[in-house]
Design an enzyme around this catalytic site. Structure first.
Site, short mmCIF file in Angstrom:
data_model
loop_
_atom_site.label_atom_id
_atom_site.label_comp_id
_atom_site.label_asym_id
_atom_site.label_seq_id
_atom_site.Cartn_x
_atom_site.Cartn_y
_atom_site.Cartn_z
N THR A 1 -14.49 -65.29 -120.59
CA THR A 1 -14.56 -64.52 -119.36
C THR A 1 -13.21 -64.63 -118.68
OG1 THR A 1 -16.93 -64.81 -118.98
CG2 THR A 1 -15.55 -64.51 -117.03
N ARG B 1 -29.26 -58.64 -119.52
CA ARG B 1 -28.95 -59.96 -118.96
C ARG B 1 -27.71 -59.87 -118.07
NH1 ARG B 1 -24.15 -63.39 -119.15
NH2 ARG B 1 -24.83 -65.54 -118.78
N VAL B 2 -27.78 -60.53 -116.92
CA VAL B 2 -26.65 -60.61 -116.00
C VAL B 2 -26.40 -62.07 -115.68
CG1 VAL B 2 -25.77 -59.99 -113.71
CG2 VAL B 2 -27.16 -58.34 -115.00
N GLY B 3 -25.16 -62.50 -115.80
CA GLY B 3 -24.82 -63.89 -115.51
C GLY B 3 -24.24 -64.06 -114.11
N ASP B 4 -23.32 -64.99 -113.99
CA ASP B 4 -22.76 -65.31 -112.68
C ASP B 4 -21.70 -64.33 -112.21
OD1 ASP B 4 -21.12 -66.59 -114.86
OD2 ASP B 4 -19.80 -66.98 -113.16
N THR C 1 -15.50 -69.31 -114.73
CA THR C 1 -15.81 -68.94 -116.11
C THR C 1 -16.57 -70.09 -116.75
OG1 THR C 1 -14.86 -68.37 -118.28
CG2 THR C 1 -13.54 -69.79 -116.86
N GLY C 2 -17.56 -69.77 -117.55
CA GLY C 2 -18.39 -70.79 -118.16
C GLY C 2 -19.78 -70.23 -118.43
N GLY D 1 -22.95 -68.81 -117.56
CA GLY D 1 -23.29 -68.10 -116.34
C GLY D 1 -24.55 -68.56 -115.64
#
Length: 276
Positions: free
Chosen positions: A194, A222-225, A245-246, A248
């Site tokens: 990311t 799917r949605v992350g951070d 970044t990482g 999510g």
């Protein structure tokens, strides 16, 4: 991993500044130069804009567009494929005075960060899925095919993961590098990053910009951070900005960027409170 810029506690104010990140993982030696080159190019482009008195908005967008166009990183071209074999991307851009634009699960947009910037002038903070693509078309942004965003390593990864019923997306953030892994599960391989940046311009504006293709073999939708202000990115006057970044889901649960901002504001006790 995160990029952090703070103006508090400095002996003298910064005229301008840039922090760039290209992913949170242990990059194998054979892939390190590609990552360094990409981050350096993006950083140099942002600095060129800022030292000439350009805006942090322009610098941040240019910086992240370069990383999106670089197939090394998990953003734009080079993004992970979801379980359906599609590229779904998330991005956010926000300022220290809490103007925020973000998009999630968007397909076929060449540079999601430019779409997130368009969102700064929208009545909606977050636009998702087909609606985000429609917004991109309305704003005249470049639309491309899935094939244009696809790189061979991700097609190979998808085929490998389709045959591994035990794989969990978080495995990608705990697997060792290809040279040291003895596990049958896929290692991170090239292109796990990311991307994001924090830019400070000569007027004092702080801008955070983050873009991602998400996690490998994620469910459609799917949605992350990344597109969540406070999780994937955050900025606040006068404390600066944070880009994350990482993995999510963990970053989202902890609202990691807002937490870092609170540490700057209130001291380490803020982090201890959130980490319980």
């Amino acid at each position: 991993g995160s990029g952090v810029m703070s103006r508090s506690g400095l002996s003298r104010p910064l005229r301008f500044g840039v922090v760039v990140d290209g992913g949170a993982w242990d990059i194998p030696d054979e892939d390190r130069q590609a990552h360094l080159s990409g981050v350096r190019e993006a950083c140099a482009a942002a600095i060129e804009i800022l030292e000439k008195g350009g805006s942090a908005l322009d610098a941040a967008e240019k910086c992240v567009r370069i990383l999106e166009d670089d197939p090394t990183f998990d953003a734009g071209k080079g993004s992970f494929l979801n379980q359906a074999g599609e590229v779904e991307m998330d991005a956010v851009m926000g300022t220290h005075d809490w103007r925020v634009g973000s998009v999630s699960a968007v397909q076929n947009v060449k540079n999601p960060i430019s779409l997130a910037r368009e969102g700064l002038n929208s009545p909606h903070t977050l636009i998702s899925g087909p609606g985000a693509k429609e917004f991109a078309v309305e704003k005249g942004l470049e639309i491309v095919s899935t094939e244009d965003l696809l790189v061979g390593r991700e097609l190979d990864r998808l085929k490998q993961l389709q045959s591994d019923q035990s794989f969990h997306p978080k495995d990608s953030f705990t697997a060792s590098s290809p040279s040291s892994s003895s596990s049958s599960k896929p290692t991170k391989g090239q292109g796990m990053g990311t991307v994001g940046c924090v830019c400070l311009d000569q007027t004092g504006m702080v801008v955070v910009a983050v873009s991602t293709g998400g996690t490998p073999f994620k469910r459609s939708g799917r949605v992350g951070d990344t597109p969540i202000w406070g999780a994937g990115g955050y900025a606040e006057e006068p404390y600066g900005g944070v880009a994350a970044t990482g993995y999510g889901e963990d970053l989202y649960r902890s609202m990691i960027c807002r937490t870092y901002a609170e540490v700057v504001k209130y001291g380490p006790e803020a982090f201890r409170r959130h980490s319980k």
